[in-house]
Design an enzyme around this catalytic site. Structure first.
Site, PDB file in Angstrom:
ATOM      1  N   GLU A  41       9.628   7.821  68.061  1.00 27.81           N
ATOM      2  CA  GLU A  41      10.022   7.103  67.070  1.00 27.81           C
ATOM      3  C   GLU A  41      11.220   8.100  66.519  1.00 27.81           C
ATOM      4  OE1 GLU A  41      10.791   5.005  64.471  1.00 27.81           O
ATOM      5  OE2 GLU A  41       9.517   3.796  64.911  1.00 27.81           O
ATOM      6  N   ASP A  42      12.545   7.696  65.713  1.00 28.67           N
ATOM      7  CA  ASP A  42      13.091   8.413  65.093  1.00 28.67           C
ATOM      8  C   ASP A  42      13.178   8.297  63.793  1.00 28.67           C
ATOM      9  OD1 ASP A  42      14.439   5.707  65.160  1.00 28.67           O
ATOM     10  OD2 ASP A  42      16.063   6.425  64.088  1.00 28.67           O
ATOM     11  N   LYS A  98      24.414 -10.173  56.653  1.00 28.93           N
ATOM     12  CA  LYS A  98      24.422  -8.674  57.095  1.00 28.93           C
ATOM     13  C   LYS A  98      24.167  -8.893  58.607  1.00 28.93           C
ATOM     14  CE  LYS A  98      21.810  -5.144  59.068  1.00 28.93           C
ATOM     15  NZ  LYS A  98      20.792  -5.081  59.950  1.00 28.93           N
ATOM     16  N   TRP A 112      24.664  -3.093  56.558  1.00 28.45           N
ATOM     17  CA  TRP A 112      24.022  -2.693  55.124  1.00 28.45           C
ATOM     18  C   TRP A 112      25.043  -2.276  54.251  1.00 28.45           C
ATOM     19  CZ3 TRP A 112      20.654  -6.231  54.403  1.00 28.45           C
ATOM     20  CH2 TRP A 112      19.492  -6.318  55.011  1.00 28.45           C
ATOM     21  N   LYS A 121       6.088  -1.141  59.798  1.00 28.89           N
ATOM     22  CA  LYS A 121       6.029   0.135  59.569  1.00 28.89           C
ATOM     23  C   LYS A 121       6.026   0.648  58.169  1.00 28.89           C
ATOM     24  CE  LYS A 121       8.432   0.362  64.040  1.00 28.89           C
ATOM     25  NZ  LYS A 121       9.719   0.724  64.814  1.00 28.89           N
ATOM     26  N   SER A 176       9.623  -2.628  67.870  1.00 27.76           N
ATOM     27  CA  SER A 176      10.547  -2.567  67.063  1.00 27.76           C
ATOM     28  C   SER A 176      10.688  -3.711  65.785  1.00 27.76           C
ATOM     29  CB  SER A 176      11.969  -2.606  67.890  1.00 27.76           C
ATOM     30  OG  SER A 176      13.230  -2.806  66.776  1.00 27.76           O
ATOM     31  N   ALA A 177      11.203  -3.212  64.530  1.00 25.28           N
ATOM     32  CA  ALA A 177      11.083  -4.231  63.716  1.00 25.28           C
ATOM     33  C   ALA A 177      12.276  -5.092  63.718  1.00 25.28           C
ATOM     34  CB  ALA A 177      11.290  -3.369  62.298  1.00 25.28           C
ATOM     35  N   SER A 178      13.170  -4.975  64.629  1.00 25.83           N
ATOM     36  CA  SER A 178      14.418  -5.645  64.719  1.00 25.83           C
ATOM     37  C   SER A 178      14.139  -7.328  65.557  1.00 25.83           C
ATOM     38  CB  SER A 178      15.311  -4.965  65.335  1.00 25.83           C
ATOM     39  OG  SER A 178      16.613  -5.758  65.683  1.00 25.83           O
ATOM     40  N   ASP A 199      10.218   2.683  70.088  1.00 23.51           N
ATOM     41  CA  ASP A 199      11.011   2.210  69.064  1.00 23.51           C
ATOM     42  C   ASP A 199      12.311   1.977  69.781  1.00 23.51           C
ATOM     43  OD1 ASP A 199      12.063   1.379  66.372  1.00 23.51           O
ATOM     44  OD2 ASP A 199      13.315   3.459  66.311  1.00 23.51           O
ATOM     45  N   LEU A 200      13.245   0.963  69.138  1.00 25.53           N
ATOM     46  CA  LEU A 200      14.478   0.598  69.741  1.00 25.53           C
ATOM     47  C   LEU A 200      15.610   1.359  69.109  1.00 25.53           C
ATOM     48  CD1 LEU A 200      16.405  -1.100  71.615  1.00 25.53           C
ATOM     49  CD2 LEU A 200      15.937  -3.036  70.044  1.00 25.53           C
ATOM     50  N   ASP A 201      16.005   0.950  68.050  1.00 21.86           N
ATOM     51  CA  ASP A 201      16.959   1.447  67.331  1.00 21.86           C
ATOM     52  C   ASP A 201      16.916   2.764  66.934  1.00 21.86           C
ATOM     53  OD1 ASP A 201      18.368  -1.216  66.959  1.00 21.86           O
ATOM     54  OD2 ASP A 201      16.702  -1.558  65.261  1.00 21.86           O
ATOM     55  N   SER A 258      14.425  -4.462  54.011  1.00 16.65           N
ATOM     56  CA  SER A 258      15.560  -3.556  53.822  1.00 16.65           C
ATOM     57  C   SER A 258      16.407  -4.100  52.717  1.00 16.65           C
ATOM     58  CB  SER A 258      16.365  -3.542  55.225  1.00 16.65           C
ATOM     59  OG  SER A 258      15.540  -3.115  56.249  1.00 16.65           O
ATOM     60  N   THR A 288      21.929   1.829  67.655  1.00 14.06           N
ATOM     61  CA  THR A 288      22.171   0.816  67.090  1.00 14.06           C
ATOM     62  C   THR A 288      21.994   1.252  65.517  1.00 14.06           C
ATOM     63  OG1 THR A 288      20.428   0.173  67.861  1.00 14.06           O
ATOM     64  CG2 THR A 288      22.299  -1.213  68.414  1.00 14.06           C
ATOM     65  N   LEU A 331      15.722   2.857  55.311  1.00  8.14           N
ATOM     66  CA  LEU A 331      15.780   1.330  55.896  1.00  8.14           C
ATOM     67  C   LEU A 331      15.526   1.501  57.384  1.00  8.14           C
ATOM     68  CD1 LEU A 331      19.360   0.138  54.526  1.00  8.14           C
ATOM     69  CD2 LEU A 331      17.113   0.040  53.306  1.00  8.14           C
ATOM     70  N   LYS A 332      15.218   2.672  57.759  1.00 10.06           N
ATOM     71  CA  LYS A 332      15.134   2.564  59.330  1.00 10.06           C
ATOM     72  C   LYS A 332      13.536   2.320  59.600  1.00 10.06           C
ATOM     73  CE  LYS A 332      18.221   6.070  60.780  1.00 10.06           C
ATOM     74  NZ  LYS A 332      18.485   7.332  61.239  1.00 10.06           N
ATOM     75  N   GLY A 333      13.504   1.200  60.656  1.00 11.23           N
ATOM     76  CA  GLY A 333      12.053   0.883  60.883  1.00 11.23           C
ATOM     77  C   GLY A 333      11.471  -0.346  59.861  1.00 11.23           C
ATOM     78  N   ARG A 342      14.158  -6.845  58.123  1.00 12.69           N
ATOM     79  CA  ARG A 342      15.407  -7.201  57.549  1.00 12.69           C
ATOM     80  C   ARG A 342      15.377  -7.458  56.029  1.00 12.69           C
ATOM     81  NH1 ARG A 342      18.063 -11.907  60.694  1.00 12.69           N
ATOM     82  NH2 ARG A 342      17.724 -10.519  62.329  1.00 12.69           N
ATOM     83  N   ASN A 362      16.225  -8.479  66.865  1.00 13.29           N
ATOM     84  CA  ASN A 362      17.454  -8.441  67.749  1.00 13.29           C
ATOM     85  C   ASN A 362      17.090  -7.645  69.109  1.00 13.29           C
ATOM     86  OD1 ASN A 362      19.893  -9.943  66.125  1.00 13.29           O
ATOM     87  ND2 ASN A 362      19.416  -8.298  64.794  1.00 13.29           N
TER      88      ASN A 362
HETATM   89  C1  G1P Z   1      15.923  -4.611  60.926  1.00 10.23           C
HETATM   90  C2  G1P Z   1      16.398  -4.245  59.608  1.00 10.23           C
HETATM   91  C3  G1P Z   1      17.011  -2.783  59.839  1.00 10.23           C
HETATM   92  C4  G1P Z   1      15.887  -1.960  60.352  1.00 10.23           C
HETATM   93  C5  G1P Z   1      15.680  -2.404  61.636  1.00 10.23           C
HETATM   94  C6  G1P Z   1      14.738  -1.346  62.348  1.00 10.23           C
HETATM   95  O1  G1P Z   1      16.883  -5.250  62.159  1.00 10.23           O
HETATM   96  O2  G1P Z   1      17.620  -5.318  59.295  1.00 10.23           O
HETATM   97  O3  G1P Z   1      17.563  -2.522  58.379  1.00 10.23           O
HETATM   98  O4  G1P Z   1      16.753  -0.660  60.332  1.00 10.23           O
HETATM   99  O5  G1P Z   1      15.133  -3.707  61.505  1.00 10.23           O
HETATM  100  O6  G1P Z   1      14.768  -1.485  63.771  1.00 10.23           O
HETATM  101  P1  G1P Z   1      16.904  -6.846  62.367  1.00 10.23           P
HETATM  102  O7  G1P Z   1      15.855  -7.548  62.649  1.00 10.23           O
HETATM  103  O8  G1P Z   1      17.888  -7.126  61.230  1.00 10.23           O
HETATM  104  O9  G1P Z   1      17.882  -6.505  63.413  1.00 10.23           O
HETATM  105 MG    MG Z   2      14.409   3.472  64.692  1.00 11.73          MG
END
Ligand code: G1P
Ligand code: MG
Length: 216
Positions: A170-171, A77, A24, A146, A115-117, A8-10, A51, A16, A43-45, A48, A119
């Site tokens: 994972e965290d 956001k 948020w 996830k 990662s779900a992100s 996982d990243l964040d 969340s 982050t 909201l973790k994982g 967007r 970014n």
């Molecule tokens: C998204 C969500 C954020 C969540 C994160 C998990 O990231 O916005 O709430 O905690 O994934 O890694 P984003 O694509 O907006 O960077």
């Molecule tokens: Mg994480």
């Protein structure tokens, strides 16, 4: 014997998770919803839009906005979040991460990001570790987020190993559940909240070695 790592990243590679929370929280304040750190765990994982939906449901405002308005809120956001990322440098890698990745590379152990992100590529570049990863799953291509195992199964596939041959990091609880559902060995990275179902809990990657995990 394990053959590869899925991260996982964040909250695992860098902290982050705190910036997601700030961004948020600001947005929620603006629409009259108060969230706290405890709620933020949910909201973790989570993607967007999901969340945002969780925040709206928490504030009983699920039906208060049109789809277009929700998209604009999510975009707002993200703009704030990306602003908070501008000053990230390799110094923002969490303890032990650089050493662990170097070690994996030296031993030819493939690493992937799950990662779900959206970014993630930008953040990895800022941290100077984009070359440490052999694959980054694009969350836009997933059918389920996830705790579904899909992202972890896809990450293992991308580095040519089976989930049973992978160690996942994972965290967040949703992520750990996904790792276990995929059939991987799960390392929970403790960030202050209780984690259930991990095979091993560490505070930092300094607590474990590549060689040790390959034996699992
Ligand atoms: C998204 C969500 C954020 C969540 C994160 C998990 O990231 O916005 O709430 O905690 O994934 O890694 P984003 O694509 O907006 O960077
Ligand atoms: Mg994480």
């Amino acid at each position: 014997m394990k053959k590869g790592f899925v991260f996982d990243l964040d909250g695992v590679i860098t902290d982050t998770a705190k910036f997601h929370y700030l961004a948020w929280k600001d947005l929620a304040d603006e629409i009259g919803i108060e969230i706290d750190l405890k709620f933020n765990e949910q909201l973790k994982g989570i993607s967007r839009m999901d969340s945002l939906e969780r925040i709206l449901a928490y504030g009983n405002k699920s039906d208060a906005f049109t789809t277009e308005q929700k998209e604009a809120l999510a975009e707002k956001k993200n703009t704030h979040y990306v602003e908070l990322l501008q000053d990230l440098t390799p110094d923002d890698l969490l303890p032990g991460v650089q050493e662990f990745l170097n070690d994996a590379k030296a031993q030819n152990v493939p690493c992937a990001i799950a990662s779900a992100s959206k970014n993630a590529p930008f953040i990895l570049e800022k941290l100077g570790v984009q070359d440490a990863f052999d694959a980054i799953v694009d969350p836009a291509t997933l059918t389920k987020g996830k705790p579904d195992p899909e992202i972890f199964v896809r990450a293992a596939e991308a580095i040519n190993i089976t989930p049973a041959e992978a160690v996942g990091f994972e965290d967040a609880q949703a992520g750990l559940d996904g790792i276990k559902a995929a059939g991987m060995y799960a390392v929970g990275v403790y960030s202050g909240e209780e984690l259930h179902g991990a095979d091993l809990i560490v505070h930092h990657l300094t607590d474990i070695s590549v060689a040790e995990l390959l034996q699992k």
